[in-house]
Design an enzyme around this catalytic site. Structure first.
Site, PDB file in Angstrom:
ATOM      1  N   SER A   1      56.007 125.087  39.086  1.00 44.76           N
ATOM      2  CA  SER A   1      55.234 126.318  39.290  1.00 44.76           C
ATOM      3  C   SER A   1      56.058 127.488  39.810  1.00 44.76           C
ATOM      4  O   SER A   1      55.642 128.631  39.681  1.00 44.76           O
ATOM      5  CB  SER A   1      54.060 126.062  40.233  1.00 44.76           C
ATOM      6  OG  SER A   1      54.513 125.897  41.563  1.00 44.76           O
TER       7      SER A   1
ATOM      8  N   LYS B   1      54.393 129.187  47.084  1.00 48.32           N
ATOM      9  CA  LYS B   1      54.006 130.259  46.163  1.00 48.32           C
ATOM     10  C   LYS B   1      54.558 131.575  46.695  1.00 48.32           C
ATOM     11  O   LYS B   1      55.114 131.660  47.779  1.00 48.32           O
ATOM     12  CB  LYS B   1      52.475 130.365  46.041  1.00 48.32           C
ATOM     13  CG  LYS B   1      51.769 129.104  45.586  1.00 48.32           C
ATOM     14  CD  LYS B   1      52.122 128.690  44.182  1.00 48.32           C
ATOM     15  CE  LYS B   1      51.458 127.361  43.843  1.00 48.32           C
ATOM     16  NZ  LYS B   1      52.040 126.722  42.678  1.00 48.32           N
TER      17      LYS B   1
END
EC number: 3.4.21.89
Length: 195
Positions: free
Chosen positions: A51, A92
């Site tokens: 990711s 993230k």
């Protein structure tokens, strides 16, 4: 009969005991400092998944600064580790801060109605061949909020087509942030500062 010679001592034995005691004290202090640093200042994580590619690759180890957000507030585009569930922490990138509105349209990020450059994605976008790199959305469509409330941030993975992030899990409470990712340190060939 009394002897005029001084009483015999065993300096080797006393020196050995003194050295052992000094070493024990030193190791105790080192362990305590290590626990304090690891528990309160820094920790390390292994990144699993794709990711955050190409910024961080699957299997890389990173150092996370846990103290940073005790002193300053999170900034846009910081790479953060946060508690996503009771069992899992995610890494993230912060895209939206409290008070922001967010929209993606034609692969362009708009924050508070203004275009926001994402230069960290430039290389990855060049290799992406399947339409939009980041699908169109608004903050309200994915979170139900028209602007990010106080105490929350909006996060995305850098690999936008393969990331479970605020588009799926919602806004991230700032109190759930573990810290800021600073450095990759393993494998040794990939040591670098993160930005």
């Amino acid at each position: 009969m009394e002897s005029n010679t001084p009483e015999a001592t065993f300096p080797e034995k006393r020196t050995w005991k003194t050295a052992l005691w000094s070493l024990t004290k030193l190791l105790t202090v080192v362990v305590i400092i290590g626990v304090i640093i690891r528990g309160f200042l820094f920790t390390n994580y292994i990144v699993y998944g794709q990711s955050m590619m190409p910024t961080i690759n699957d299997g890389e180890r990173i150092i996370v600064n846990k103290l940073d957000y005790e002193l300053v507030t999170p900034s846009r585009f910081d790479l953060i580790i946060f508690h996503a569930t009771e069992e899992s922490d995610y890494i993230k990138r912060i895209i939206g801060l409290p008070g922001d509105t967010i929209e993606y349209k034609n692969d362009i990020l708009y924050i508070n109605g203004k275009v926001q450059e994402e230069t960290f994605l430039d290389d990855f976008k060049e290799t992406h061949e399947n339409g939009l790199f980041t699908d169109d959305f608004t903050l309200e469509q994915v979170t139900g909020e028209s602007e990010i409330p106080e105490g929350y941030v909006f996060v995305l993975g850098d690999n936008r087509q393969n990331s479970v992030d605020s588009r799926h899990i919602g806004l991230v409470p700032i109190k759930e942030i573990v810290g800021k990712a600073n450095i990759t340190f393993w494998p040794l060939t990939n040591i670098r500062l993160l930005s």
